[in-house]
Design an enzyme around this catalytic site. Structure first.
Site, PDB file in Angstrom:
ATOM      1  N   ASP A 149       0.820  -1.204   0.000  1.00 34.43           N
ATOM      2  CA  ASP A 149       0.000   0.000   0.000  1.00 34.43           C
ATOM      3  C   ASP A 149       0.865   1.270   0.000  1.00 34.43           C
ATOM      4  OD1 ASP A 149      -2.215   1.626   0.156  1.00 34.43           O
ATOM      5  OD2 ASP A 149      -3.062   0.644   1.916  1.00 34.43           O
ATOM      6  N   ASP A 150       0.529   2.217  -0.879  1.00 29.75           N
ATOM      7  CA  ASP A 150       1.149   3.548  -0.889  1.00 29.75           C
ATOM      8  C   ASP A 150       2.645   3.528  -1.199  1.00 29.75           C
ATOM      9  OD1 ASP A 150      -1.360   4.365  -0.102  1.00 29.75           O
ATOM     10  OD2 ASP A 150      -0.662   5.653   1.514  1.00 29.75           O
ATOM     11  N   CYS A 155      -6.832   3.959  -2.797  1.00 32.26           N
ATOM     12  CA  CYS A 155      -6.871   2.505  -2.593  1.00 32.26           C
ATOM     13  C   CYS A 155      -8.004   1.756  -3.290  1.00 32.26           C
ATOM     14  CB  CYS A 155      -6.921   2.202  -1.096  1.00 32.26           C
ATOM     15  SG  CYS A 155      -5.451   2.728  -0.192  1.00 32.26           S
ATOM     16  N   HIS A 210      -9.859  -3.075  -0.791  1.00 29.07           N
ATOM     17  CA  HIS A 210      -9.800  -2.010   0.219  1.00 29.07           C
ATOM     18  C   HIS A 210     -10.342  -2.555   1.530  1.00 29.07           C
ATOM     19  CE1 HIS A 210      -9.338   1.868   1.883  1.00 29.07           C
ATOM     20  NE2 HIS A 210     -10.629   2.133   1.981  1.00 29.07           N
ATOM     21  N   ASP A 233      -0.733  -0.119  -5.145  1.00 27.48           N
ATOM     22  CA  ASP A 233      -1.993   0.409  -5.679  1.00 27.48           C
ATOM     23  C   ASP A 233      -1.844   1.826  -6.241  1.00 27.48           C
ATOM     24  OD1 ASP A 233      -1.570   1.328  -3.104  1.00 27.48           O
ATOM     25  OD2 ASP A 233      -3.562   0.819  -2.355  1.00 27.48           O
ATOM     26  N   HIS A 234      -0.853   2.560  -5.769  1.00 23.11           N
ATOM     27  CA  HIS A 234      -0.571   3.909  -6.277  1.00 23.11           C
ATOM     28  C   HIS A 234       0.699   4.406  -5.611  1.00 23.11           C
ATOM     29  CE1 HIS A 234      -2.254   4.869  -2.390  1.00 23.11           C
ATOM     30  NE2 HIS A 234      -3.365   4.252  -2.757  1.00 23.11           N
TER      31      HIS A 234
END
Length: 480
Positions: free
Chosen positions: A42-43, A81, A135, A319-320
């Site tokens: 994540d992130d 997310c 999510h 995810d990003h």
């Protein structure tokens, strides 16, 4: 009929699809049915040794890169997310899933869709989930995707974000300090628990054909990690961001106030963040990355211990991306490079291009067809991505030269978004249109040319010398 009641119909359709396509040939990259380890972080922006970061200590992720291929220009379809994960796991862009926020389930718009793990399950694989894959709220989970109940999927139930007494949640908020450093074991935090549970899953799955999805929550805020990972870095060696102001001429709608970070008790509600605090946040981000790297190392070691490493496709993706003060921005929720560009590493059995990198522009929506093709299982006909197998076989293969991302405004919104920012990234430029969702009128446009820094500096939209480029980018964006 609701999406829940139609899920059985989806399964029946997929079974028919499987029978019709039973003769699908398998790719030459492998000699037998491979296993899959699908790792979501994540992130995470491409702040890894294998991406050229000289500070990051990521030996295990770098090891996967040495076994596989690094995609230097991989892009998320929406930099937050739930929409990004729904897009990856359905193989459809956000406008198809109708997921642009953190509350909508993709099956509201696509009740019979067969997800990526569901496709593996329906084709003889044991599909398991540990940690954050969808999510992480209860209502956004998808039981149809998995062969057995997901493990540690709900944040709050899975394990703590904080361990120090001073950071424990209150009735007012769970957001305490934006970073936490504690002299504890890895498993004191949720991601250590995920690592242990994933190792257990590998042991349980060793005699099956499996698709094991493992999702880690750090380096998402708060940047909480055991002290040993903080000790890997000297804070004074961490540079400040090189571009700390918004792009010249950027429309206000493209920016945000950094609400995600501003909600923490040690961060001011407004105004500039001090250089000392910026370095502390960068330190926490690096520590969190190394913490996750260690958990991933446990999984690779267990695959090797069980004799599975040589026959397992390993995929690492985020995810990003994330802003850490660049452009005056913190966290995600923009169409800019640091939010949309993500790390993507794929290692496949028999891969002759091990240790290679490619500058081909790819998208996370490409993962569904890529992994299904590697497994030799059938594909739904309406996927939005394309298989990356040609690049895995030859990183110099001519490839598409654009990626699409989008983000709504305002964020967060109620009901339907008012404005959608649609963005196209090519090798040298990014063009973005902020369109009124109801009538299609354009509220603002952006055009950026990138140098080696990969940072947006000046909005070139409307400048006469870039008119032909802007027209060309606009035409390509309209084809989305």
């Amino acid at each position: 009929m609701t999406w829940k009641s139609m899920s059985l119909f989806a399964i029946l359709l997929a079974l028919v699809f499987k029978l019709v396509n039973a003769g699908t040939p398998r790719d030459s990259l492998r000699d037998e049915r491979p296993n899959f380890l699908f790792i979501a972080v994540d992130d995470l922006r491409p702040q890894l040794g294998s991406y050229g970061d000289s500070i990051a200590i990521t030996p295990n992720l770098d090891r996967i890169a040495e076994m596989g291929m690094v995609f230097n220009k991989a892009y998320s379809q929406q930099a937050v997310c739930a929409p990004s994960r729904a897009s990856v796991l359905t193989g459809r862009r956000p406008d198809a899933t109708k997921v642009w926020d953190l509350k909508t389930h993709f099956r509201e718009a696509l009740p019979t869709v067969v997800t990526l793990p569901q496709n593996f399950k329906l084709n003889g694989y044991e599909a398991r989930s540990v940690g954050k894959i969808y999510h992480d709220t209860q209502r956004l989970q998808d039981t149809a995707s998995w062969s057995s109940p997901a493990v540690l999927e709900i944040t709050g139930e899975a394990g703590p974000k904080y361990v120090l007494p001073s950071n424990q949640p209150t009735q007012k908020t769970w957001k305490k300090d934006a970073t936490e450093r504690a002299d504890v074991s890895d498993s004191a935090y949720v991601d250590g628990k995920v690592g242990v549970a994933a190792v257990k899953a590998i042991r349980e799955l060793k005699d099956t054909s499996f698709f094991l999805a493992v999702g880690f929550r750090r380096p998402h805020l708060p940047f909480s990690a055991p002290s040993r990972y903080w000790d890997l870095y000297n804070r004074n060696d961490l540079p400040l961001p090189s571009h700390m102001n918004p792009p010249e001429g950027a429309p206000k709608i493209a920016l945000h106030r950094g609400v995600e970070l501003r909600g923490y008790q040690d961060i001011a509600d407004s105004g500039r963040i001090s250089h000392d605090k910026i370095r502390q946040l960068h330190h926490g981000y690096y520590a969190s990355i190394s913490y996750i790297d260690a958990q991933i190392g446990m999984l690779i070691d267990e695959l090797e211990k069980q004799g599975l490493l040589k026959n397992t496709v390993i995929v690492v993706w985020s995810d990003h991306g994330f802003h850490l003060g660049e452009l005056g921005l913190w966290a995600k929720t923009t169409n800019y490079e640091l939010d949309t560009r993500v790390p993507l590493i794929i290692s496949a059995p028999g891969q002759k291009t091990a240790g290679s990198k490619t500058d081909a522009i790819v998208e996370l929506v490409d993962l569904y067809p890529t992994l299904s093709e590697l497994a030799g299982i059938p594909l739904p006909e309406d996927l939005d991505g394309e298989s990356l197998l040609p690049l895995l076989q030859d990183p110099s293969t001519p490839w598409k030269n654009r990626a699409f991302s989008q983000f709504p405004r305002p964020w967060m919104y109620k009901g339907e978004p008012k404005i959608m920012g649609y963005s196209i990234r090519t090798n040298d430029f990014r063009y973005t249109e902020w369109r009124n969702v109801k009538n299609g009128t354009i509220a603002a446009t952006e055009l950026y040319r990138y140098d080696e820094s990969g940072i947006e500096e000046v909005n070139l939209s409307g400048k006469p010398c870039y008119r032909s480029i802007e027209i060309s980018m606009k035409k390509r964006l309209l084809k989305l």
